[in-house]
Design a protein around this motif. Structure first.
Motif, mmCIF file in Angstrom:
data_model
loop_
_atom_site.group_PDB
_atom_site.id
_atom_site.type_symbol
_atom_site.label_atom_id
_atom_site.label_comp_id
_atom_site.label_asym_id
_atom_site.label_seq_id
_atom_site.Cartn_x
_atom_site.Cartn_y
_atom_site.Cartn_z
ATOM 1 N N GLU A 1 -11.528 3.816 -6.531
ATOM 2 C CA GLU A 1 -12.329 3.160 -5.498
ATOM 3 C C GLU A 1 -12.526 4.077 -4.294
ATOM 4 O O GLU A 1 -13.611 4.138 -3.711
ATOM 5 C CB GLU A 1 -11.680 1.846 -5.063
ATOM 6 C CG GLU A 1 -12.577 1.042 -4.159
ATOM 7 C CD GLU A 1 -12.086 -0.369 -3.907
ATOM 8 O OE1 GLU A 1 -12.571 -0.968 -2.934
ATOM 9 O OE2 GLU A 1 -11.231 -0.865 -4.664
ATOM 10 N N SER A 2 -11.499 4.832 -3.939
ATOM 11 C CA SER A 2 -11.617 5.788 -2.840
ATOM 12 C C SER A 2 -12.625 6.878 -3.178
ATOM 13 O O SER A 2 -13.424 7.287 -2.328
ATOM 14 C CB SER A 2 -10.256 6.423 -2.539
ATOM 15 O OG SER A 2 -9.376 5.450 -2.022
ATOM 16 N N ASN A 3 -12.606 7.352 -4.417
ATOM 17 C CA ASN A 3 -13.579 8.370 -4.836
ATOM 18 C C ASN A 3 -15.003 7.831 -4.757
ATOM 19 O O ASN A 3 -15.929 8.573 -4.422
ATOM 20 C CB ASN A 3 -13.269 8.869 -6.246
ATOM 21 C CG ASN A 3 -12.134 9.870 -6.263
ATOM 22 O OD1 ASN A 3 -11.906 10.579 -5.288
ATOM 23 N ND2 ASN A 3 -11.414 9.922 -7.362
ATOM 24 N N TYR B 1 -5.306 -2.661 0.587
ATOM 25 C CA TYR B 1 -4.495 -2.759 -0.625
ATOM 26 C C TYR B 1 -5.123 -3.756 -1.596
ATOM 27 O O TYR B 1 -5.547 -4.837 -1.205
ATOM 28 C CB TYR B 1 -3.067 -3.207 -0.293
ATOM 29 C CG TYR B 1 -2.299 -3.569 -1.537
ATOM 30 C CD1 TYR B 1 -1.809 -2.561 -2.358
ATOM 31 C CD2 TYR B 1 -2.106 -4.887 -1.905
ATOM 32 C CE1 TYR B 1 -1.129 -2.877 -3.528
ATOM 33 C CE2 TYR B 1 -1.433 -5.210 -3.067
ATOM 34 C CZ TYR B 1 -0.940 -4.203 -3.877
ATOM 35 O OH TYR B 1 -0.279 -4.510 -5.027
ATOM 36 N N LYS B 2 -5.175 -3.343 -2.844
ATOM 37 C CA LYS B 2 -5.579 -4.230 -3.926
ATOM 38 C C LYS B 2 -4.645 -3.961 -5.091
ATOM 39 O O LYS B 2 -4.376 -2.795 -5.394
ATOM 40 C CB LYS B 2 -7.020 -3.949 -4.354
ATOM 41 C CG LYS B 2 -8.029 -4.293 -3.295
ATOM 42 C CD LYS B 2 -9.430 -3.983 -3.736
ATOM 43 C CE LYS B 2 -10.346 -4.302 -2.569
ATOM 44 N NZ LYS B 2 -11.446 -3.431 -2.422
ATOM 45 N N PRO B 3 -4.161 -5.001 -5.745
ATOM 46 C CA PRO B 3 -3.304 -4.759 -6.907
ATOM 47 C C PRO B 3 -4.064 -3.976 -7.970
ATOM 48 O O PRO B 3 -5.273 -4.087 -8.081
ATOM 49 C CB PRO B 3 -2.970 -6.169 -7.415
ATOM 50 C CG PRO B 3 -3.294 -7.088 -6.292
ATOM 51 C CD PRO B 3 -4.343 -6.413 -5.459
ATOM 52 N N GLY B 4 -3.364 -3.188 -8.726
ATOM 53 C CA GLY B 4 -3.997 -2.423 -9.792
ATOM 54 C C GLY B 4 -3.455 -1.012 -9.898
ATOM 55 O O GLY B 4 -3.800 -0.277 -10.810
ATOM 56 N N GLY B 5 -2.642 -0.608 -8.933
ATOM 57 C CA GLY B 5 -2.011 0.692 -9.006
ATOM 58 C C GLY B 5 -2.805 1.806 -8.354
ATOM 59 O O GLY B 5 -3.928 1.622 -7.892
ATOM 60 N N ALA B 6 -2.182 2.976 -8.361
ATOM 61 C CA ALA B 6 -2.739 4.131 -7.664
ATOM 62 C C ALA B 6 -4.037 4.618 -8.293
ATOM 63 O O ALA B 6 -4.977 4.971 -7.586
ATOM 64 C CB ALA B 6 -1.712 5.263 -7.627
ATOM 65 N N LYS B 7 -4.122 4.637 -9.617
ATOM 66 C CA LYS B 7 -5.326 5.162 -10.267
ATOM 67 C C LYS B 7 -6.554 4.321 -9.910
ATOM 68 O O LYS B 7 -7.623 4.861 -9.636
ATOM 69 C CB LYS B 7 -5.131 5.223 -11.777
ATOM 70 C CG LYS B 7 -4.157 6.316 -12.191
ATOM 71 C CD LYS B 7 -4.033 6.406 -13.690
ATOM 72 C CE LYS B 7 -2.890 7.266 -14.118
ATOM 73 N NZ LYS B 7 -3.085 8.669 -14.090
ATOM 74 N N LEU C 1 0.833 -1.195 0.000
ATOM 75 C CA LEU C 1 0.000 0.000 0.000
ATOM 76 C C LEU C 1 0.875 1.255 0.000
ATOM 77 O O LEU C 1 0.642 2.185 -0.765
ATOM 78 C CB LEU C 1 -0.925 -0.014 1.224
ATOM 79 C CG LEU C 1 -2.022 1.023 1.306
ATOM 80 C CD1 LEU C 1 -2.970 0.920 0.118
ATOM 81 C CD2 LEU C 1 -2.808 0.861 2.597
ATOM 82 N N GLN C 2 1.888 1.256 0.839
ATOM 83 C CA GLN C 2 2.814 2.399 0.899
ATOM 84 C C GLN C 2 3.551 2.566 -0.431
ATOM 85 O O GLN C 2 3.579 3.661 -0.990
ATOM 86 C CB GLN C 2 3.854 2.188 2.017
ATOM 87 C CG GLN C 2 3.298 2.253 3.393
ATOM 88 C CD GLN C 2 3.178 3.681 3.901
ATOM 89 O OE1 GLN C 2 3.559 4.634 3.264
ATOM 90 N NE2 GLN C 2 2.601 3.818 5.080
ATOM 91 N N ASN C 3 4.158 1.491 -0.911
ATOM 92 C CA ASN C 3 5.026 1.587 -2.081
ATOM 93 C C ASN C 3 4.276 1.789 -3.382
ATOM 94 O O ASN C 3 4.725 2.559 -4.241
ATOM 95 C CB ASN C 3 5.910 0.338 -2.182
ATOM 96 C CG ASN C 3 6.881 0.239 -1.028
ATOM 97 O OD1 ASN C 3 7.271 1.239 -0.442
ATOM 98 N ND2 ASN C 3 7.270 -0.974 -0.685
ATOM 99 N N GLU C 4 3.166 1.120 -3.576
ATOM 100 C CA GLU C 4 2.475 1.156 -4.865
ATOM 101 C C GLU C 4 1.384 2.213 -4.948
ATOM 102 O O GLU C 4 0.935 2.545 -6.043
ATOM 103 C CB GLU C 4 1.885 -0.223 -5.175
ATOM 104 C CG GLU C 4 2.939 -1.289 -5.348
ATOM 105 C CD GLU C 4 2.366 -2.678 -5.561
ATOM 106 O OE1 GLU C 4 1.255 -2.796 -6.117
ATOM 107 O OE2 GLU C 4 3.019 -3.643 -5.140
#
Length: 150
Positions: free
Chosen positions: A141-143, A130-136, A55-58
Motif C-alpha cells: 500500500e505504501s508503494n 495501521y491495517k491488519p495484514g502484516g508488513a508485506k 504499527l510499531q510491532n507488526e
C-alpha cells in the motif's frame, strides 16, 4: 566445540539485531536535508505515548520493513508527547500534524519538502495508518502511494 558454536551464534544474532535497527530522525530540518540529499521521500510517523503499538510491532519491527525503508524513504518520528522536545519543536510538530490532516495516532504521512529562501514547502504524497495484514501488505500500500503510476 559446542561452546564455540554458541559464541558464534550469539555474535551473529547480535549483528542481525543491530542490522535491523531503524534510523528514525526526530529533527525535521535534518530529515528534510537528508531526504533532499538522498532524493527519497520522508515517511513521517506521527505518534504519542499511550497510542496502540500495532504499527510499531507488526510493521516497523520486521526485517521486510527494515529493508524496504532503507531503500525507499527517510524515516521521521514526531512524538507529540515528547516532553524533552523544545517548545518550538512541539509547536512545529502540532502544526505539521494539522497541516497533513492527521486525526488518529499513530499515522504515517509520506511527503517531500523543499526549502527556498528559508521557507519550507511540503508536498504530501499520501497517508496510511495501521491495517491488519502484516508488513508485506502495508509495504504494498505504501508503494502504491509512493509510485502511483506503476
Amino acid at each position: 566445540m559446542t561452546k564455540k558454536l554458541l559464541i558464534l551464534l550469539f555474535f551473529l544474532g547480535s549483528f542481525f539485531v543491530q542490522a535491523q535497527t531503524l534510523a528514525w530522525r526526530t529533527n525535521m530540518t535534518d530529515a528534510i536535508a537528508i531526504s533532499n540529499e538522498q532524493k527519497k521521500p520522508m515517511l513521517i510517523l506521527f505518534t504519542a505515548s499511550g497510542v496502540p503499538e500495532n504499527l510499531q510491532n507488526e510493521i516497523f519491527k520486521t526485517p521486510d520493513f527494515a529493508v524496504w525503508s532503507r531503500d525507499n524513504v527517510v524515516l521521521v518520528k514526531l512524538d507529540l508527547s515528547d516532553e524533552t522536545a523544545s517548545d518550538g519543536d512541539k509547536e512545529q510538530n502540532v502544526r505539521l500534524k494539522n497541516a497533513f490532516g492527521v486525526q488518529d495516532l499513530p499515522e504515517v504521512c509520506y511527503a517531500i519538502a523543499s526549502v527556498r529562501k528559508n521557507k519550507t514547502t511540503f508536498s504530501a504524497l499520501g497517508k496510511i495508518s495501521y491495517k491488519p495484514g502484516g508488513a508485506k501488505s502495508w509495504i504494498a500500500e505504501s508503494n502504491n502511494i509512493l509510485h502511483p503510476s506503476e
